[in-house]
Design a protein around this motif. Structure first.
Motif, short mmCIF file in Angstrom:
data_model
loop_
_atom_site.label_atom_id
_atom_site.label_comp_id
_atom_site.label_asym_id
_atom_site.label_seq_id
_atom_site.Cartn_x
_atom_site.Cartn_y
_atom_site.Cartn_z
N THR A 280 7.35 0.51 -3.80
CA THR A 280 8.69 1.01 -4.10
C THR A 280 8.63 2.13 -5.14
O THR A 280 9.27 3.18 -4.98
CB THR A 280 9.58 -0.13 -4.62
N LEU A 281 7.85 1.93 -6.18
CA LEU A 281 7.73 2.92 -7.25
C LEU A 281 7.21 4.24 -6.72
O LEU A 281 7.80 5.31 -6.96
CB LEU A 281 6.82 2.39 -8.35
N LEU A 282 6.10 4.22 -6.01
CA LEU A 282 5.49 5.47 -5.55
C LEU A 282 6.30 6.11 -4.43
O LEU A 282 6.31 7.34 -4.30
CB LEU A 282 4.05 5.23 -5.12
N ASN A 283 6.99 5.31 -3.62
CA ASN A 283 7.85 5.89 -2.60
C ASN A 283 9.03 6.61 -3.22
O ASN A 283 9.51 7.63 -2.70
CB ASN A 283 8.35 4.81 -1.64
N MET A 284 9.50 6.12 -4.37
CA MET A 284 10.62 6.76 -5.04
C MET A 284 10.18 7.99 -5.85
O MET A 284 10.93 8.96 -5.95
CB MET A 284 11.32 5.75 -5.96
N LEU A 285 8.97 7.96 -6.40
CA LEU A 285 8.53 9.04 -7.28
C LEU A 285 7.76 10.15 -6.57
O LEU A 285 7.92 11.32 -6.90
CB LEU A 285 7.67 8.46 -8.41
N ASP A 286 6.92 9.79 -5.61
CA ASP A 286 6.07 10.82 -4.98
C ASP A 286 5.58 10.38 -3.61
O ASP A 286 4.38 10.19 -3.40
CB ASP A 286 4.88 11.14 -5.89
N PRO A 287 6.48 10.22 -2.64
CA PRO A 287 6.05 9.76 -1.31
C PRO A 287 5.10 10.75 -0.63
O PRO A 287 4.21 10.35 0.13
CB PRO A 287 7.36 9.61 -0.54
N GLN A 288 5.27 12.04 -0.88
CA GLN A 288 4.42 13.03 -0.23
C GLN A 288 2.99 12.99 -0.77
O GLN A 288 2.07 13.51 -0.13
CB GLN A 288 5.00 14.44 -0.44
N GLY A 289 2.80 12.37 -1.92
CA GLY A 289 1.47 12.27 -2.49
C GLY A 289 0.72 11.04 -2.05
O GLY A 289 -0.38 10.76 -2.56
N CYS A 290 1.29 10.31 -1.08
CA CYS A 290 0.68 9.05 -0.63
C CYS A 290 0.38 9.08 0.86
O CYS A 290 1.18 9.60 1.66
CB CYS A 290 1.61 7.87 -0.91
N VAL A 291 -0.75 8.50 1.23
CA VAL A 291 -0.99 8.10 2.62
C VAL A 291 -0.46 6.67 2.70
O VAL A 291 -1.00 5.78 2.03
CB VAL A 291 -2.48 8.14 2.98
N PRO A 292 0.61 6.42 3.47
CA PRO A 292 1.28 5.12 3.41
C PRO A 292 0.55 4.02 4.18
O PRO A 292 1.07 3.42 5.12
CB PRO A 292 2.65 5.42 4.02
N ARG A 325 -14.18 -2.43 11.04
CA ARG A 325 -14.29 -0.98 10.83
C ARG A 325 -13.46 -0.20 11.84
O ARG A 325 -12.87 0.83 11.53
CB ARG A 325 -15.74 -0.54 10.95
N GLY A 326 -13.44 -0.70 13.06
CA GLY A 326 -12.80 0.06 14.14
C GLY A 326 -11.31 -0.14 14.26
O GLY A 326 -10.63 0.64 14.94
N ASP A 327 -10.75 -1.18 13.62
CA ASP A 327 -9.31 -1.40 13.69
C ASP A 327 -8.55 -0.21 13.09
O ASP A 327 -9.00 0.42 12.15
CB ASP A 327 -8.93 -2.68 12.96
N LYS A 328 -7.39 0.04 13.66
CA LYS A 328 -6.57 1.17 13.21
C LYS A 328 -5.73 0.79 12.00
O LYS A 328 -5.19 -0.32 11.92
CB LYS A 328 -5.65 1.65 14.34
N LEU A 329 -5.59 1.72 11.09
CA LEU A 329 -4.73 1.50 9.94
C LEU A 329 -3.27 1.48 10.39
O LEU A 329 -2.89 2.16 11.34
CB LEU A 329 -4.92 2.60 8.89
N ARG A 330 -2.47 0.69 9.70
CA ARG A 330 -1.04 0.65 9.96
C ARG A 330 -0.36 1.57 8.96
O ARG A 330 -0.40 1.34 7.76
CB ARG A 330 -0.50 -0.77 9.82
N TYR A 331 0.27 2.61 9.47
CA TYR A 331 0.92 3.58 8.59
C TYR A 331 2.41 3.30 8.49
O TYR A 331 3.09 3.06 9.49
CB TYR A 331 0.72 5.01 9.13
N GLY A 332 2.92 3.32 7.26
CA GLY A 332 4.35 3.20 7.03
C GLY A 332 4.98 4.57 7.03
O GLY A 332 4.43 5.54 7.55
#
Length: 389
Positions: A280-292, A325-332
């Motif tokens: 919540t904190l990072l989504n409010m302050l700098d979402p573009q700076g995160c790989v979700p 290793r091969g499983d895909k990441l879940r992106y928010g």
């Protein structure tokens, strides 16, 4: 015929010589120097040692003043950027031998292998640690460690203390990885280091509109989170993340959101503050700076008790490591990320199709008795980076 000097004349002579004596005295005592060949240089006084506070308020205040960009600890240092590995535990580290192998690989890729990483441990002081922390984990427990308890904000505090210590301790710390005691590495140190050090963004799972999100938001009471955290800004994500130095400092500087998340829950069965505060904190302050997305693999399929699947010793085989290793990441993502919505749907479970080649670097949970099977395949499987699906 010699004339004996009078007392008056002797006093005058001494007074006349006194300035010369002072000059010779001041020039005959050299400053402290070190000799390097024929050249002499002044030795600067050593910097005063940093005293890290143990109370949270002073600790976070000091950490919030550090430089948000990583840089060598001294102008003449050639130290590269480092990874801060932060272990959050209430037990001895059952996989310390595996992690020891992981960290010792740095000797093969860097002459000064200690300059690539730092280790910090938050160990609940109320717990018993039959096996003391040894090897690379020796003397790594942060002195401000305090008791932690599930369903409480104490787990947030523990992670913030780890971030604060890592920020203060070494200005070269560039990325900050939070690790569980039941977590293992999925790749070599070289692969892990290069993956993280190249990134300019944090890796933290940020999921909007998860099932049960409203119940989690009101766990402290109706409208208690307002006005700082309206429901449409509330996010859920994995407890385990990798943050940039900039974001680590944002976390320890925060007072506004923390004033809400530190309140006790009234509904304990939906209270997982550590899974809410950081996304919540990072989504409010700098979402573009995160790989979700989180880089720590975990299997929640079929689980409803708040605990993910635990891999037992009988399951530890090369095929398991390769699969993880091969499983895909879940992106928010964010609700207004219309371009990424699946089929343009407004479903409450918002998933986004992102085309990244990010890989899981860590995995949990593994039972303590799976250590030996993991050690058996460490050199030939876990630390061999060519084994991908």
């Amino acid at each position: 015929m010699l004339i004996s000097p009078s007392p008056f004349s002797l006093c005058c002579a001494l007074l006349l010589c006194l300035p010369l004596a002072l000059v010779f005295t001041s020039t005959s005592t050299p400053p402290t120097t070190v000799t390097s060949g024929t050249k002499k240089n002044l030795v600067p006084p050593p910097p005063p040692p940093i005293i890290i506070p143990t109370d949270d308020e002073s600790l976070f205040k000091l950490a919030s003043r550090v430089n948000s960009k990583p840089f060598p600890s001294s102008p003449s240092s050639s130290s590269p950027r480092k990874i801060a590995f932060m272990f959050l535990t209430t037990t001895p580290l059952p996989f310390s031998p595996l992690w020891e192998l992981f960290f010792n690989q740095t000797e093969e890729i860097h002459q000064n292998h200690n300059n690539l990483y730092n280790i910090y441990i938050h160990a609940d002081p109320n717990q018993t640690y039959d096996s003391p922390f040894t090897g690379v984990f020796n003397n790594r427990v942060i002195p401000s460690s305090k008791p932690t308890k599930r369903f409480t904000p104490s787990l947030i505090s523990a992670a913030r203390r780890l971030l604060a210590h890592a920020l203060i301790h070494d200005s070269s710390n560039s990325m900050f990885a939070l690790i569980s005691s039941t977590c293992i590495p999925l790749h070599s140190f070289n692969f892990t280091y290069n993956t993280l050090i190249r990134s300019k963004k944090s890796f933290i799972e940020i999921l909007p509109n998860e099932p049960g999100a409203y119940d989690r938001w009101v766990a402290r009471g109706i409208d208690i989170m307002l006005p700082e955290i309206p429901f449409d800004k509330f996010r859920i994500g994995s407890q385990f993340f990798v943050l940039t130095r900039k974001h680590a400092r944002l976390v320890v500087r925060d007072r506004r959101l923390w004033s809400k998340f530190k309140l006790p829950c009234l509904q304990w069965d939906v209270c997982y503050p550590e899974e809410h505060y950081f996304p919540t904190l990072l989504n409010m302050l700098d979402p573009q700076g995160c790989v979700p997305a989180t880089l720590t693999h975990v299997d929640w399929h079929g689980r409803s008790d708040g605990h993910p699947r635990t891999y037992e010793a009988s399951e530890v085989r090369p095929e398991l490591i390769i699969k993880l290793r091969g499983d895909k990441l879940r992106y928010g993502g964010t609700e207004d990320d219309d371009e990424k919505k699946i089929n343009g749907s407004d479903s409450s479970k918002m998933l986004y199709q992102k085309h990244h080649d990010d890989r899981f670097l860590f995995a949990r949970k593994f039972s303590p008795d799976s250590l030996q099977p993991l050690m058996d395949i460490a050199e030939d499987i876990i630390f061999k980076d060519f084994l991908f699906l």
